[in-house]
Design an enzyme around this catalytic site. Structure first.
Site, PDB file in Angstrom:
ATOM      1  N   HIS A 406       0.816  -1.213   0.000  1.00 45.09           N
ATOM      2  CA  HIS A 406       0.000   0.000   0.000  1.00 45.09           C
ATOM      3  C   HIS A 406       0.853   1.267   0.000  1.00 45.09           C
ATOM      4  CE1 HIS A 406      -3.655   2.070  -0.004  1.00 45.09           C
ATOM      5  NE2 HIS A 406      -4.262   1.579   1.053  1.00 45.09           N
ATOM      6  N   ASP A 410      -2.228   2.180  -4.580  1.00 41.40           N
ATOM      7  CA  ASP A 410      -3.441   2.656  -3.908  1.00 41.40           C
ATOM      8  C   ASP A 410      -4.545   1.614  -4.014  1.00 41.40           C
ATOM      9  OD1 ASP A 410      -2.210   5.064  -3.288  1.00 41.40           O
ATOM     10  OD2 ASP A 410      -2.886   6.035  -5.144  1.00 41.40           O
TER      11      ASP A 410
END
Length: 435
Positions: A406, A410
């Site tokens: 992450h 995204d």
């Protein structure tokens, strides 16, 4: 003339290995290119062949020893041929009664037997340097120490255990009074581990096996992935009905033409590459404070082996056709199980696909393969009731999972990636026209 046996080049970024086992003992005749020793690296096992034909005359790195690339493992005497046992001066003097009782001091029972001296001399000759030093320093008879190594070889652990049991000869205790004292401080540190045999369930049987180098590195790298990456997983499900019908229609003709079975992995590989082209961050990696975006697609395919999970890489998979991908994966599977994969074949992947469905997994969260930023997990196909055109129908469904870093990818990109894979698998004709 002796030829050294050295640790070969183990591939990019691999600088050390563990000696897993010797196939030959000192004194054994060996042929040219015959495997002598097996090394474990953090990726694969490697067999080191004999550089010449002759006799193994020295083992420098015993089983379990950590060795560096270019390090010395042992040596082979090419002039000795198969006459190594006869080349030892001690066995040749077996008819002399005097040396026999002198060698095993404190062991009168071995004096009458002439071949007992032979066995003792051969035993000393076959010891590794570390074991030989320990035996000589403590004036031990190696023939009296129980050996647990391959082919009855004596290991350093055998000698240490023999000393710690208190059954060592008196000269050993007198000569080395500091040895037990030096070992004592370490006892409290390992005491918790030694409490295990006292558990009641031990009577039902337990076995302790040293972790292989591969398993140790797998554990380290997987934990590193959890500690380093901001790992998250997103899921989706794919209707496999159309793909299964396509595969059934062309499976036989595909195998007849290309000599390899048409599986699902080639379709998912193609679909993943299509999604990677649209979402390049999943094919990238973080390097310090920079992001490295790749314009090539080296797809790692996770393969389970008895030694552990390995991930060989299909180089430039985007340039392969379905037959090329299926052939590559099948070849990787065969050689991985035989331990024949090269180090270079398991480095440099940009994205990984792991198919837990072959083992019956319904759903899982795959762990990243550092430094990659994404891994696609496939699962077993199972008929489930789903709504199709406002009607409930039984369809062949598969859960798919994308674990991603992450820090780089995204949530929107991760979800979009899986949706693209889903769209291409549910309508496989899109793979043919690249849409």
């Amino acid at each position: 003339m002796s030829k050294p046996i050295k640790v070969p080049s183990l591939g990019e970024s691999v600088t050390e290995a563990i000696v897993a086992r010797w196939f030959k003992s000192v004194g054994d005749a060996v042929a040219l290119d015959e495997p002598l020793v097996e090394l474990e690296t953090d990726k694969v096992t490697v067999e080191v062949p004999s550089p010449v034909a002759g006799v193994l005359v020295e083992v420098v790195a015993a089983d379990g020893t950590e060795v560096a690339v270019g390090g010395l493992l042992g040596s082979v005497d090419e002039s000795a041929e198969a006459a190594a046992p006869a080349g030892k001066p001690e066995p040749a003097s077996a008819d002399k009664p005097e040396p026999a009782p002198a060698a095993p001091a404190g062991k009168p029972e071995s004096a009458p037997a002439g071949n007992g001296a032979d066995e003792s001399a051969v035993a000393v000759a076959t010891l590794s340097p570390a074991v030989r030093k320990l035996v000589e320093e403590n004036s031990l008879d190696p023939a009296a120490i129980p050996a647990t190594g391959p082919k009855g070889r004596l290991t350093k652990g055998d000698v240490i255990a023999f000393l710690e049991t208190g059954t060592a000869p008196e000269p050993a205790l007198a000569v080395k009074p500091a040895a037990p004292a030096a070992a004592k401080p370490a006892a409290p540190a390992i005491a918790p581990a030694r409490e295990v045999p006292e558990r009641p369930e031990d009577s039902r049987g337990e076995e302790r096996v040293r972790m292989s180098r591969l398993r140790q590195v797998i554990a380290t790298r997987l934990k590193e992935a959890q500690n380093t990456a901001a790992m998250l997983t997103t899921f989706n499900e794919v209707d496999m009905t159309a793909l299964m019908a396509l595969r059934a229609a062309y499976r036989d003709s595909f195998e007849k033409k290309h000599g390899v079975k048409l599986g699902f992995m080639s379709f998912f590989t193609k679909a993943a590459i299509g999604a990677l082209k649209e979402i390049p961050s999943v094919n990238a990696e973080i390097h310090g404070d920079e992001i490295i975006y790749r314009n090539y697609y080296d797809i790692g395919v996770a393969v389970g082996t008895p030694q552990g999970l390995v991930v060989p890489v299909l180089r430039d998979a985007d340039k392969m056709n379905f037959a090329g991908i299926e052939s590559g994966i099948a070849d990787f599977g065969r050689r991985a199980r035989d331990g024949k994969l090269a180090i270079q074949e398991m480095t440099g992947g940009t994205f990984t696909i792991s198919n837990g469905g072959v083992y019956g997994s319904l759903l899982s969260t795959p762990i990243l393969n550092p430094p990659q930023s994404g891994i696609l997990g496939l699962h077993k196909i199972e008929k489930r009731p789903v709504v199709v055109d406002d009607e409930i129908a039984a369809r062949s469904m598969m859960y798919v999972a994308l674990s991603y870093d992450h820090r780089l990818v995204d949530g929107r990109e991760a979800v979009t990636f899986l949706v693209r894979v889903k769209e291409m698998i549910e309508d496989p004709q899109r793979l043919l026209i690249d849409v």
